[in-house]
Design a protein around this motif. Structure first.
Motif, PDB file in Angstrom:
ATOM      1  N   UNK A 254     -28.625 -65.129 -17.437  1.00 46.21           N
ATOM      2  CA  UNK A 254     -29.980 -65.245 -18.001  1.00 46.21           C
ATOM      3  C   UNK A 254     -30.121 -66.884 -18.301  1.00 46.21           C
ATOM      4  N   UNK A 255     -31.044 -67.495 -17.909  1.00 46.91           N
ATOM      5  CA  UNK A 255     -31.436 -68.899 -18.242  1.00 46.91           C
ATOM      6  C   UNK A 255     -32.746 -68.976 -18.850  1.00 46.91           C
ATOM      7  N   UNK A 256     -32.898 -68.993 -20.268  1.00 43.41           N
ATOM      8  CA  UNK A 256     -34.062 -69.012 -21.006  1.00 43.41           C
ATOM      9  C   UNK A 256     -34.484 -70.257 -21.416  1.00 43.41           C
ATOM     10  N   UNK A 257     -35.834 -70.559 -21.102  1.00 40.36           N
ATOM     11  CA  UNK A 257     -36.554 -71.687 -21.250  1.00 40.36           C
ATOM     12  C   UNK A 257     -37.602 -71.380 -22.288  1.00 40.36           C
ATOM     13  N   UNK A 258     -37.572 -71.870 -23.678  1.00 38.16           N
ATOM     14  CA  UNK A 258     -38.418 -71.674 -24.748  1.00 38.16           C
ATOM     15  C   UNK A 258     -39.403 -72.571 -24.680  1.00 38.16           C
ATOM     16  N   UNK A 259     -40.605 -72.238 -25.569  1.00 38.25           N
ATOM     17  CA  UNK A 259     -42.085 -72.985 -25.489  1.00 38.25           C
ATOM     18  C   UNK A 259     -41.583 -74.488 -25.862  1.00 38.25           C
ATOM     19  N   UNK A 260     -40.640 -74.770 -26.722  1.00 39.46           N
ATOM     20  CA  UNK A 260     -40.240 -75.927 -27.428  1.00 39.46           C
ATOM     21  C   UNK A 260     -39.319 -76.623 -26.804  1.00 39.46           C
ATOM     22  N   UNK A 261     -38.837 -76.272 -25.709  1.00 42.22           N
ATOM     23  CA  UNK A 261     -37.702 -76.700 -24.961  1.00 42.22           C
ATOM     24  C   UNK A 261     -38.065 -78.184 -24.214  1.00 42.22           C
ATOM     25  N   UNK A 262     -37.085 -79.080 -24.177  1.00 42.23           N
ATOM     26  CA  UNK A 262     -37.097 -80.120 -23.502  1.00 42.23           C
ATOM     27  C   UNK A 262     -36.761 -79.743 -21.919  1.00 42.23           C
ATOM     28  N   UNK A 263     -38.158 -79.828 -21.510  1.00 47.95           N
ATOM     29  CA  UNK A 263     -38.208 -79.191 -20.222  1.00 47.95           C
ATOM     30  C   UNK A 263     -37.397 -80.164 -19.072  1.00 47.95           C
ATOM     31  N   UNK A 264     -37.423 -81.414 -19.189  1.00 43.81           N
ATOM     32  CA  UNK A 264     -36.921 -82.275 -18.358  1.00 43.81           C
ATOM     33  C   UNK A 264     -35.131 -81.901 -18.310  1.00 43.81           C
ATOM     34  N   UNK A 265     -34.616 -81.873 -19.483  1.00 45.69           N
ATOM     35  CA  UNK A 265     -33.375 -81.561 -19.596  1.00 45.69           C
ATOM     36  C   UNK A 265     -33.078 -80.113 -18.999  1.00 45.69           C
ATOM     37  N   UNK A 266     -33.986 -79.069 -19.379  1.00 42.80           N
ATOM     38  CA  UNK A 266     -33.832 -77.783 -18.807  1.00 42.80           C
ATOM     39  C   UNK A 266     -33.755 -77.574 -17.364  1.00 42.80           C
ATOM     40  N   UNK A 267     -34.626 -78.276 -16.701  1.00 40.98           N
ATOM     41  CA  UNK A 267     -34.879 -78.440 -15.196  1.00 40.98           C
ATOM     42  C   UNK A 267     -33.382 -79.104 -14.731  1.00 40.98           C
ATOM     43  N   UNK A 268     -33.023 -80.000 -15.402  1.00 42.48           N
ATOM     44  CA  UNK A 268     -31.937 -80.843 -14.835  1.00 42.48           C
ATOM     45  C   UNK A 268     -30.570 -79.926 -14.856  1.00 42.48           C
ATOM     46  N   UNK A 269     -30.613 -79.230 -15.914  1.00 42.59           N
ATOM     47  CA  UNK A 269     -29.168 -78.277 -16.166  1.00 42.59           C
ATOM     48  C   UNK A 269     -29.495 -77.224 -15.065  1.00 42.59           C
ATOM     49  N   UNK A 270     -30.687 -76.677 -14.886  1.00 40.59           N
ATOM     50  CA  UNK A 270     -30.901 -75.610 -14.184  1.00 40.59           C
ATOM     51  C   UNK A 270     -30.580 -75.901 -12.472  1.00 40.59           C
ATOM     52  N   UNK A 271     -30.766 -77.416 -12.229  1.00 40.34           N
ATOM     53  CA  UNK A 271     -30.192 -77.685 -10.923  1.00 40.34           C
ATOM     54  C   UNK A 271     -28.751 -77.746 -10.795  1.00 40.34           C
TER      55      UNK A 271
END
Ligand SMILES: NC(=O)C1=CN([C@@H]2O[C@H](COP(=O)(O)OP(=O)(O)OC[C@H]3O[C@@H](n4cnc5c(N)ncnc54)[C@H](OP(=O)(O)O)[C@@H]3O)[C@@H](O)[C@H]2O)C=CC1
Ligand SMILES: O=C(O)[C@H](O)CO
Length: 488
Positions: A254-271
């Motif tokens: 599971x890859x959980x992106x919460x409401x307060x996440x650093x979205x740019x970081x999360x997207x970069x890691x998801x790549x």
């Protein structure tokens, strides 16, 4: 055209049956070589050689054994470019990923060689003042190492390293999709001067010789990295010899992106978490849970990055390993659409794939927990996305609601939520606000159908040795006070 033989008792030998399997280059769809198919007789010969060599190998000190591993590292480092090229040819890895895997091979072997003198037992007090119990850490004997195709060099290092430093000898059975990488490493072990029989290579179809190898009376430990179904089969077969099992199986991270996440970081890691090795990784992100407040924004961010992904050997992502996997991944997309999923990007082979097994990076929205794509391991560059409500307990339950339990990912700036997940997520690994992969010093293990025991870290090294207890009594009358019938 490559041709690879069997490696038994210190020599490359031609298969008695004359049978060879073919290896297809996944980037071109062309046959790149052939490899020997071991018969049961040759499986016996490889295991017998390991069995005969094991006593002398165990009799060396761990420092003497580690020196062979250090020499193996030197042999690899001298010729690392050819291993990188082989990984590109056999798996289709982009060069940067091939280089990363070679670094991982060296790092793991170095890590295990450093355990010389550090696999220590205990001395504990006995039931009387004059009694002691020695708890020794001893090798199991012959280790059967069965490896997968996705990280074919790193998985060999992860198994052979701890097995050897612990005093075991090894029979290696690599995936039939990556026989040459295993053979390359075995040849380097030969050049490093490992005594005959310590490392052996028995290539062949798991479906043909797998059960024979895993039920062989002279095998004491089986370490498998592969699909969960294979793990189940190996458990059944090995039950007849009660071998110790180390099973590193499938994942459904599971890859959980919460409401307060650093979205740019999360997207970069998801790549990385989705497209590393074309998603053919047991720790790959396989289920995307996005908080309702950031769902649209994050998906758009991830989509924009995915669109920029370049396929091909000099690009960012390689092909799938074979035609069967390509069909399997495409079927997942078709089934998900049938169940109501909406393909936002990809969902098919690229326009100009040539004959390679390339598949586009694929994002599917409108996915829910019951869909096949959220239940079964895709093992490809495809991910379903699900919007989740503002209820962290519910997200933890969704994450844990899986047959698998290997890796998981969480992005939030709330440290209390990180610690809550640390305690409640039932997965062997939780990556928080960072990418993987697992470190040599991290214990790689899974819950549920992701396997049992584990590898890497000191816990992983200990899996390859067994505790043996020796009872000592230095009193004048060892039987005094004991409940022993009078043998007058
Ligand atoms: N938990 C972890 O650390 C990791 C898990 N994996 C998992 O591995 C899978 C992908 O690798 P893949 O190679 O396709 O996995 P497979 O299970 O298909 O094969 C793994 C190995 O098992 C052998 N094998 C197959 N059947 C048998 C049998 N009956 N008895 C003994 N050996 C057998 C295979 O040989 P052959 O090729 O000849 O069939 C191969 O060497 C994925 O599910 C992935 O999640 C991958 C990497 C890491
Ligand atoms: O995840 C995998 O497939 C291997 O453990 C490499 O990280």
């Amino acid at each position: 055209m490559r041709e690879q033989l069997l490696f038994i008792d210190g020599e490359w030998v031609t298969p008695e049956s004359g049978r060879f399997g073919e290896k297809v280059n996944p980037s071109t769809g062309e046959v790149s070589g052939r490899f020997a198919l071991a018969t049961r007789k040759e499986a016996d010969e490889a295991i017998d050689a390991a069995y005969a060599a094991q006593r002398k190998w165990e009799a060396l000190t761990s420092v003497e054994r580690s020196k062979y591993i250090y020499r193996l590292i030197q042999e690899i480092e001298k010729d690392r470019a050819s291993l990188e090229s082989l990984l590109i040819e056999e798996v289709g890895k982009p060069r940067k990923e091939a280089a990363q895997e070679v670094e991982g091979v060296i790092d793991q072997l170095q890590y295990y060689a450093e355990f010389a003198r550090k696999i220590t037992g205990d001395v504990v007090e006995g039931t009387k003042r004059e009694r002691l119990i020695l708890q020794l850490k001893v090798p199991y004997g012959v280790v059967l190492a069965i490896t997968p195709w996705n990280f074919p060099a790193a998985m060999v290092a992860r198994k052979v390293g701890p097995a050897l430093v612990g005093g075991n000898t090894v029979v290696l059975k690599p995936s039939s999709d990556t026989p040459f990488t295993a053979g390359w490493l075995v040849e380097k072990a030969r050049r490093a001067g490992f005594p005959a029989g310590v490392v052996n290579l028995a290539t062949g179809k798991g479906s043909e010789i797998g059960d024979y190898l895993t039920s062989h009376k002279k095998v004491s430990l089986i370490t498998l990295t592969g699909e969960t179904g294979t793990g189940v089969q190996v458990m059944k077969s090995a039950s007849s010899i009660m071998a110790k099992l180390i099973l590193e199986l499938g994942g459904k991270a599971p890859f959980i992106v919460w409401k307060d996440a650093d979205l740019e970081l999360a997207a970069k890691v998801l790549m990385w978490a989705k497209y590393w090795n074309a998603g053919q990784s047991c720790i790959a992100a396989e289920r995307l849970y996005i908080h309702q407040d950031v769902y649209d924004r994050f998906l758009q961010l991830f989509l924009e990055k995915t669109r920029r992904l370049r396929l091909g050997p000099n690009g960012d992502m390689g092909p799938l390993i074979n035609g069967q996997q390509l069909s399997k991944v495409n079927k997942f997309v078709e089934d998900t659409v049938t169940e109501g999923g909406k393909v936002l990007y990809g969902g098919r082979k690229p326009d100009s794939p040539g004959n390679g097994f390339f598949y586009m990076p694929t994002i599917i929205s409108n996915v829910d927990q019951g869909m096949r794509i959220f239940r079964e391991e895709v093992f490809g560059p495809v991910i379903g996305a699900m919007k989740v409500p503002d209820d962290f307990d519910q997200v933890i339950d969704l994450a844990n609601d899986s047959d698998y339990g290997l890796a998981s990912y969480l992005f939030t700036r709330d440290s209390a939520l990180v610690l809550k997940a640390a305690q409640e997520i039932k997965f062997g690994e939780l990556y928080t606000n960072m990418p993987g992969p697992e470190a040599s010093q991290g214990y790689h293990t899974g819950f549920r159908m992701s396997g049992q025991a584990g590898e890497n870290s000191r816990y992983g090294v200990e899996e390859y040795v067994k505790v043996k207890n020796v009872y000592l009594d230095y009193s004048k009358d060892p039987t005094s006070g004991e409940v022993i019938p009078p043998y007058s």
